[in-house]
Write an enzyme that holds these catalytic residues in place. Structure first.
Site, PDB file in Angstrom:
ATOM      1  NE  ARG A  82     -32.517 -22.773 -12.122  1.00  0.00           N
ATOM      2  CZ  ARG A  82     -32.815 -22.201 -13.579  1.00  0.00           C
ATOM      3  NH1 ARG A  82     -32.170 -21.719 -13.755  1.00  0.00           N
ATOM      4  NH2 ARG A  82     -32.042 -23.752 -14.200  1.00  0.00           N
ATOM      5  CE1 TYR A  84     -22.563 -12.794   9.569  1.00  0.00           C
ATOM      6  CE2 TYR A  84     -22.250 -13.612   7.128  1.00  0.00           C
ATOM      7  CZ  TYR A  84     -22.492 -13.899   8.792  1.00  0.00           C
ATOM      8  OH  TYR A  84     -22.726 -15.057   8.629  1.00  0.00           O
ATOM      9  CG  ASP A 116     -25.635  -5.753   5.542  1.00  0.00           C
ATOM     10  OD1 ASP A 116     -26.639  -5.930   5.708  1.00  0.00           O
ATOM     11  OD2 ASP A 116     -24.574  -7.120   5.038  1.00  0.00           O
ATOM     12  CE  LYS A 159     -28.291 -12.918  10.162  1.00  0.00           C
ATOM     13  NZ  LYS A 159     -27.265 -11.919   9.903  1.00  0.00           N
TER      14      LYS A 159
HETATM   15  C1  LIG Z   1     -26.330 -12.640   8.807  1.00  0.00           C
HETATM   16  C2  LIG Z   1     -25.365 -11.733   7.744  1.00  0.00           C
HETATM   17  C3  LIG Z   1     -25.494 -11.888   6.641  1.00  0.00           C
HETATM   18  C4  LIG Z   1     -25.331 -12.769   5.757  1.00  0.00           C
HETATM   19  O1  LIG Z   1     -26.432 -12.866   5.470  1.00  0.00           O
HETATM   20  P1  LIG Z   1     -27.226 -15.085   5.479  1.00  0.00           P
HETATM   21  O2  LIG Z   1     -28.803 -14.539   5.149  1.00  0.00           O
HETATM   22  O3  LIG Z   1     -26.856 -15.406   7.293  1.00  0.00           O
HETATM   23  O4  LIG Z   1     -26.799 -15.793   4.495  1.00  0.00           O
HETATM   24  C5  LIG Z   1     -24.956 -10.021   5.500  1.00  0.00           C
HETATM   25  N1  LIG Z   1     -24.595  -8.796   6.718  1.00  0.00           N
HETATM   26  C6  LIG Z   1     -25.553  -9.090   7.978  1.00  0.00           C
HETATM   27  C7  LIG Z   1     -25.038  -7.400   8.856  1.00  0.00           C
HETATM   28  C8  LIG Z   1     -25.598 -10.096   8.589  1.00  0.00           C
HETATM   29  O5  LIG Z   1     -25.553  -9.567   9.874  1.00  0.00           O
END
Ligand SMILES: *Cc1c(COP(=O)(O)O)cnc(C)c1O
Length: 410
Positions: A87, A141, A206, A231
């Protein structure tokens, strides 16, 4: 005979040690994508990065361990040598972090189990500093919106548009948060102007949709750059992860939060994400070229009411049809009807039903997430095959439909 001295950073170490960042001349992101986080491998006699699945690390020197733990607790610095416990850090995950930091042009990066775990850690770190107020720009998101709106982690949010950021700041504002291009509308903001409006308050961008291939927010003044690594960074729809690229001071706070709350990235996921990074530039460029062409055809199609394709490019398209969007989802045969994005295959989803379902319907619509909006994540298939599938799923043009009806009546 003098063999010369090498910087300690270059010295081959044991395979289990956490690889230390190495400073190199500035190289192209394409080169970094393949080499960053792997600089020590040849000296170790390895080609593929090792996967270290250890949960714990033996040490006969418990006094030394105590000092290392004290240093981590006080400063959040990564322990020298092997980590003490999984961790606190993991050498395979550290390779991914170093590579992503180089791609984003930041000092450091801290990886988490998911994108939401990464955002949670940022909110907890700011809250722990007594700065629990967040200024955020919609759309975000869906789950990020929900986390802020519900105040699940003790934060309080003020929603605004980019022009209203400066006025929304308070003495206890610890964070400004924005997505550009935003999920799912692909709305874009001028990052330089936004960063300027933030003053001394850290700006979190983001960057999941743009990826560092198309946009490096840190160069425009963002203090924290967040990714859902699930993603594009992973890129194959088979690994979940999150990461925050930032300065080392912020990284230390985030490592301490990760240690205390446990949202670590699994080493196998770290390996897959590092591997994903190596093809990120070619994947993003190829998918973007296809997306630009599909966006052009959609915009020219009478069955399509609106298309949004970002100025900076990318592999995401947002569009509204004149017909029922649910019929388009039901009509695709090649394209995958699924939430998420950034995979090698093309995915389509209806944000109002899925990715942004958790957002209050009124807030959702105000942010431009209409009930007709569809979000397409373009993959690596051939553009003609994708267009043929979209063409079929969009159904007959309205004029043709009228014709069919006339025939039936006549
Ligand atoms: C999918 C997504 C998230 C969240 O990510 P996870 O890996 O599903 O927790 C945050 N920001 C954006 C723009 C996303 O598309």
């Amino acid at each position: 005979m003098d063999f010369g001295t090498r910087d300690t950073h270059d010295r081959p170490r044991r395979p289990g040690d956490t690889p230390r960042p190495v400073s190199f001349p500035v190289r192209s992101p394409d080169t970094e994508a393949v080499h960053a986080g792997r600089e020590d491998l040849a000296a170790l006699g390895l080609h593929a990065p090792p996967i270290d699945l250890s949960t714990t690390y033996p040490s006969a020197d418990s006094r030394g361990e105590a000092a290392r733990i004290d240093a981590f607790a006080a400063e959040g610095a990564e322990p020298e040598g092997p980590p003490v416990y999984g961790r606190l850090g993991n050498p395979t995950v550290a390779r991914f972090e170093q590579a992503l930091a180089r791609l984003e042009g930041t000092e450091s990066a801290v990886a988490f189990a998911t994108g939401m775990a990464a955002l949670s850690a940022v909110l907890l770190a700011r809250g722990a500093a007594g700065l629990r107020h967040v200024v955020a720009v919609r759309p975000l998101y869906g789950c990020s919106d929900h986390l802020l709106t519900a105040g699940l982690l003790g934060s309080e949010v003020t929603w605004t548009d980019p022009a209203g950021i400066e006025d929304a700041l308070r003495p206890d504002t610890g964070l400004v948060m924005i997505e550009t291009p935003a999920n799912p509308t692909l709305a874009e903001a001028d990052l330089r102007a936004v960063a300027h409006a933030c003053g001394s308050v850290p700006l979190l961008v983001d960057n999941t949709f743009a990826t560092p291939v198309l946009q490096r927010p840190a160069a425009h003044g963002a203090r924290l750059v967040l990714h859902s690594a699930t993603k594009y960074l992973g890129g194959h729809g088979d690994v979940m992860g999150g990461v925050v690229a930032c300065d080392e001071e912020s990284a230390r706070r985030l490592r301490q939060i990760r240690f205390a709350t446990g949202g670590v990235l699994h080493p196998l996921a770290g390996y897959l994400l590092l591997r994903g990074l190596s093809t990120l530039p070619v994947r993003v460029r190829a998918a973007s070229a296809t997306a630009a062409e599909l966006a052009r055809r959609l915009a020219a199609d009478p069955r399509v009411a609106r298309v949004r394709y970002p100025r900076i490019g990318g592999a995401m398209i947002a569009f509204e049809t004149h017909g029922d969007p649910h019929e388009v989802i039901a009509g695709v045969r090649l394209i995958t009807p699924a939430v998420s994005l950034g995979s090698v295959d093309t995915l389509i989803q209806h944000p109002a039903s899925i990715s942004h379902r958790i957002v209050d319907a009124g807030d959702r619509r105000d942010a431009g997430v209409t009930d007709r909006l569809l979000r397409l994540s373009v993959g690596l298939e051939d553009v003609e095959d994708l267009w043929a599938d979209l063409d079929g799923a969009l159904g007959p043009a309205r004029a043709e439909r009228v014709g069919v009806t006339r025939d039936a009546v006549g």
